[in-house]
Design a protein around this motif. Structure first.
Motif, PDB file in Angstrom:
ATOM      1  N   ALA A  70       2.212   9.921  15.957  1.00 39.94           N
ATOM      2  CA  ALA A  70       2.719   8.532  15.865  1.00 39.94           C
ATOM      3  C   ALA A  70       3.206   7.964  14.550  1.00 39.94           C
ATOM      4  O   ALA A  70       4.306   7.344  14.426  1.00 39.94           O
ATOM      5  N   ILE A  71       2.481   8.520  13.673  1.00 39.04           N
ATOM      6  CA  ILE A  71       3.075   8.132  12.299  1.00 39.04           C
ATOM      7  C   ILE A  71       4.107   8.781  11.862  1.00 39.04           C
ATOM      8  O   ILE A  71       5.252   8.247  11.276  1.00 39.04           O
ATOM      9  N   GLU A  72       4.266  10.086  12.212  1.00 37.79           N
ATOM     10  CA  GLU A  72       5.454  10.822  11.975  1.00 37.79           C
ATOM     11  C   GLU A  72       6.944  10.063  12.619  1.00 37.79           C
ATOM     12  O   GLU A  72       8.073   9.868  12.040  1.00 37.79           O
ATOM     13  N   GLU A  73       6.675   9.918  14.079  1.00 33.82           N
ATOM     14  CA  GLU A  73       7.568   9.438  14.860  1.00 33.82           C
ATOM     15  C   GLU A  73       8.162   7.906  14.482  1.00 33.82           C
ATOM     16  O   GLU A  73       9.284   7.687  14.127  1.00 33.82           O
ATOM     17  N   VAL A  99       0.986  -1.172   0.012  1.00 32.29           N
ATOM     18  CA  VAL A  99      -0.035   0.108  -0.082  1.00 32.29           C
ATOM     19  C   VAL A  99       0.833   1.394  -0.031  1.00 32.29           C
ATOM     20  O   VAL A  99       1.666   1.485   1.131  1.00 32.29           O
ATOM     21  N   SER A 100       0.683   1.984  -0.944  1.00 28.36           N
ATOM     22  CA  SER A 100       1.608   3.010  -1.072  1.00 28.36           C
ATOM     23  C   SER A 100       1.113   4.743  -1.013  1.00 28.36           C
ATOM     24  O   SER A 100       1.267   5.595  -0.869  1.00 28.36           O
ATOM     25  N   ALA A 101      -0.531   4.456  -0.969  1.00 26.34           N
ATOM     26  CA  ALA A 101      -1.123   5.707  -0.809  1.00 26.34           C
ATOM     27  C   ALA A 101      -2.198   5.362   0.077  1.00 26.34           C
ATOM     28  O   ALA A 101      -3.123   4.446  -0.188  1.00 26.34           O
ATOM     29  N   ALA A 102      -2.384   6.123   1.338  1.00 27.23           N
ATOM     30  CA  ALA A 102      -3.517   5.566   2.238  1.00 27.23           C
ATOM     31  C   ALA A 102      -4.335   6.863   2.411  1.00 27.23           C
ATOM     32  O   ALA A 102      -3.716   7.952   2.900  1.00 27.23           O
ATOM     33  N   VAL A 103      -5.810   7.015   2.141  1.00 29.49           N
ATOM     34  CA  VAL A 103      -6.479   7.949   2.297  1.00 29.49           C
ATOM     35  C   VAL A 103      -7.752   7.765   3.151  1.00 29.49           C
ATOM     36  O   VAL A 103      -8.637   6.985   2.919  1.00 29.49           O
ATOM     37  N   PRO A 104      -7.452   7.738   4.672  1.00 31.27           N
ATOM     38  CA  PRO A 104      -8.643   7.864   5.483  1.00 31.27           C
ATOM     39  C   PRO A 104      -9.589   8.855   5.744  1.00 31.27           C
ATOM     40  O   PRO A 104      -9.025  10.100   5.789  1.00 31.27           O
ATOM     41  N   PHE A 105     -10.999   8.771   5.560  1.00 30.50           N
ATOM     42  CA  PHE A 105     -11.953   9.690   5.592  1.00 30.50           C
ATOM     43  C   PHE A 105     -12.233   9.404   6.904  1.00 30.50           C
ATOM     44  O   PHE A 105     -13.083   8.389   7.279  1.00 30.50           O
ATOM     45  N   TYR A 106     -12.185  10.716   7.764  1.00 28.31           N
ATOM     46  CA  TYR A 106     -12.629  10.397   9.202  1.00 28.31           C
ATOM     47  C   TYR A 106     -12.626   9.130   9.609  1.00 28.31           C
ATOM     48  O   TYR A 106     -13.540   8.435  10.245  1.00 28.31           O
ATOM     49  N   GLY A 107     -11.344   8.654   9.754  1.00 31.33           N
ATOM     50  CA  GLY A 107     -11.181   7.132  10.167  1.00 31.33           C
ATOM     51  C   GLY A 107     -11.180   6.889  11.636  1.00 31.33           C
ATOM     52  O   GLY A 107     -10.548   7.535  12.420  1.00 31.33           O
ATOM     53  N   VAL A 108     -11.846   5.983  12.173  1.00 28.61           N
ATOM     54  CA  VAL A 108     -11.997   5.675  13.331  1.00 28.61           C
ATOM     55  C   VAL A 108     -11.070   4.360  13.691  1.00 28.61           C
ATOM     56  O   VAL A 108     -11.542   3.483  13.275  1.00 28.61           O
ATOM     57  N   ILE A 109     -10.178   4.604  14.632  1.00 27.18           N
ATOM     58  CA  ILE A 109      -9.063   3.291  14.741  1.00 27.18           C
ATOM     59  C   ILE A 109      -9.767   2.740  16.020  1.00 27.18           C
ATOM     60  O   ILE A 109     -10.013   3.215  17.099  1.00 27.18           O
ATOM     61  N   GLN A 110      -9.931   1.206  15.995  1.00 24.70           N
ATOM     62  CA  GLN A 110     -10.808   0.511  17.169  1.00 24.70           C
ATOM     63  C   GLN A 110      -9.406   0.117  17.833  1.00 24.70           C
ATOM     64  O   GLN A 110      -8.235  -0.473  17.406  1.00 24.70           O
ATOM     65  N   GLY A 111      -9.275   0.370  19.209  1.00 28.66           N
ATOM     66  CA  GLY A 111      -8.374  -0.261  20.032  1.00 28.66           C
ATOM     67  C   GLY A 111      -7.105   0.620  19.927  1.00 28.66           C
ATOM     68  O   GLY A 111      -7.265   1.862  19.866  1.00 28.66           O
ATOM     69  N   GLU A 112      -5.940   0.139  20.187  1.00 25.88           N
ATOM     70  CA  GLU A 112      -4.596   0.944  20.115  1.00 25.88           C
ATOM     71  C   GLU A 112      -4.407   1.058  18.525  1.00 25.88           C
ATOM     72  O   GLU A 112      -4.652   0.515  17.620  1.00 25.88           O
ATOM     73  N   LEU A 113      -3.448   2.411  18.716  1.00 29.82           N
ATOM     74  CA  LEU A 113      -2.933   2.756  17.263  1.00 29.82           C
ATOM     75  C   LEU A 113      -1.888   1.584  16.632  1.00 29.82           C
ATOM     76  O   LEU A 113      -1.111   0.890  17.457  1.00 29.82           O
ATOM     77  N   PRO A 114      -1.968   1.334  15.462  1.00 29.09           N
ATOM     78  CA  PRO A 114      -1.068   0.272  14.820  1.00 29.09           C
ATOM     79  C   PRO A 114       0.510   0.642  14.869  1.00 29.09           C
ATOM     80  O   PRO A 114       0.692   1.960  15.371  1.00 29.09           O
ATOM     81  N   ASP A 115       1.521  -0.309  14.765  1.00 30.50           N
ATOM     82  CA  ASP A 115       2.686   0.257  14.842  1.00 30.50           C
ATOM     83  C   ASP A 115       3.149   0.706  13.479  1.00 30.50           C
ATOM     84  O   ASP A 115       2.892  -0.006  12.433  1.00 30.50           O
ATOM     85  N   PHE A 116       3.567   1.960  13.284  1.00 30.94           N
ATOM     86  CA  PHE A 116       3.753   2.414  11.796  1.00 30.94           C
ATOM     87  C   PHE A 116       5.086   2.429  11.517  1.00 30.94           C
ATOM     88  O   PHE A 116       5.495   2.908  10.370  1.00 30.94           O
ATOM     89  N   SER A 117       5.958   1.630  11.977  1.00 28.00           N
ATOM     90  CA  SER A 117       7.267   1.701  11.739  1.00 28.00           C
ATOM     91  C   SER A 117       7.582   1.012  10.551  1.00 28.00           C
ATOM     92  O   SER A 117       8.606   1.440   9.781  1.00 28.00           O
ATOM     93  N   GLY A 118       6.622   0.036   9.912  1.00 27.97           N
ATOM     94  CA  GLY A 118       6.992  -0.418   8.777  1.00 27.97           C
ATOM     95  C   GLY A 118       6.237   0.402   7.519  1.00 27.97           C
ATOM     96  O   GLY A 118       5.867  -0.204   6.558  1.00 27.97           O
ATOM     97  N   LEU A 119       5.488   1.338   7.940  1.00 33.84           N
ATOM     98  CA  LEU A 119       4.702   2.101   6.895  1.00 33.84           C
ATOM     99  C   LEU A 119       5.435   2.436   5.749  1.00 33.84           C
ATOM    100  O   LEU A 119       6.378   3.265   5.881  1.00 33.84           O
ATOM    101  N   LYS A 120       5.047   2.095   4.471  1.00 36.91           N
ATOM    102  CA  LYS A 120       5.552   2.661   3.271  1.00 36.91           C
ATOM    103  C   LYS A 120       4.715   3.822   2.493  1.00 36.91           C
ATOM    104  O   LYS A 120       5.346   4.265   1.730  1.00 36.91           O
TER     105      LYS A 120
END
Length: 235
Positions: free
Chosen positions: A186-189, A140-161
């Motif tokens: 979280a995403i930036e760090e 996944v190289s482009a992620a576009v959340p519209f008013y994204g509701v995250i259930q539970g804890e935030l994911p680990d973004f260390s592998g985000l491409k």
């Protein structure tokens, strides 16, 4: 999440099947007029694979993308908010990501898809799954959340491409400003790449033109930002 209840008996939109998560999954596939194009996954709201979600796939296809909306509820569509909430809670995040990864496999296997990676666009629950999927799936190289509701804890973004382009309503009480700030940090760090978030003078579900919170000007602006972003990232 204040979205318009679905009418009783409204069916899920399905026109394709594909292997996913050790079984057979269903979804809605929309092809562009040219017949080929970059691939985009469209992820449903908490209602299910509804008219609105299928129409988003059609709109992306009209812009030149091959759009696949996987059915995460197995053909079921919620008819009121309490049922939608129950169905959302009964879908574990890990299971949803597994099903969506199978959809990525299928989309990239299609001869009509010209891109080596895919985009992911999602709404409400689906917007949260966009971020979970992008965190887990390097294709996944482009992620576009519209008013994204995250259930539970935030994911680990260390592998985000993926690059992240998010759309949020200033009057959306389901996503407080502090939650959005935490997500941005979280995403930036963790990934080293800053997401791009846009705020609109609107509430939750402002893009859903079949619901009471639809805000046409904000919806149009968000769409005008989304399409070029997907083209730039997917080629």
């Amino acid at each position: 999440m204040s979205e318009q209840p679905r009418p009783t008996g409204a069916p899920a939109h399905q026109n394709v099947t594909f292997p996913s998560a050790g079984g057979t999954a269903h979804g809605y596939l929309a092809l562009p007029p040219s017949g080929t194009g970059p691939g985009v996954i469209v992820i449903q709201e908490w209602w299910g694979l509804t008219d609105h979600v299928a129409q988003v796939a059609d709109r992306l296809a009209a812009e030149g993308f091959v759009a696949l909306a996987p059915d995460l509820y197995g053909g079921n569509v919620a008819h009121d908010p309490s049922e939608a909430y129950r169905m959302m809670r009964e879908l574990p995040v890990a299971r949803g990501v597994e099903l969506l990864s199978g959809a990525v496999d299928h989309l990239l296997s299609l001869p009509e898809v010209t891109s080596a990676t895919v985009g992911a666009v999602g709404f409400c629950m689906g917007g949260g799954f966009v971020l979970h999927l992008a965190a887990a799936e390097p294709r996944v190289s482009a992620a576009v959340p519209f008013y994204g509701v995250i259930q539970g804890e935030l994911p680990d973004f260390s592998g985000l491409k993926a690059r992240v382009l998010g759309h949020y309503g200033e009057q959306d009480h389901t996503i407080p400003p502090e939650d959005l700030a935490q997500l941005r940090t979280a995403i930036e760090e963790q990934s080293g790449t800053a997401p791009e978030f846009f705020l609109y003078p609107a509430g939750h579900a402002f893009y859903n033109d079949g619901g009471p919170s639809y805000e046409p000007e904000s919806a149009a602006r968000a769409w005008r930002r989304t399409v070029p972003f997907l083209r730039e990232r997917l080629g």
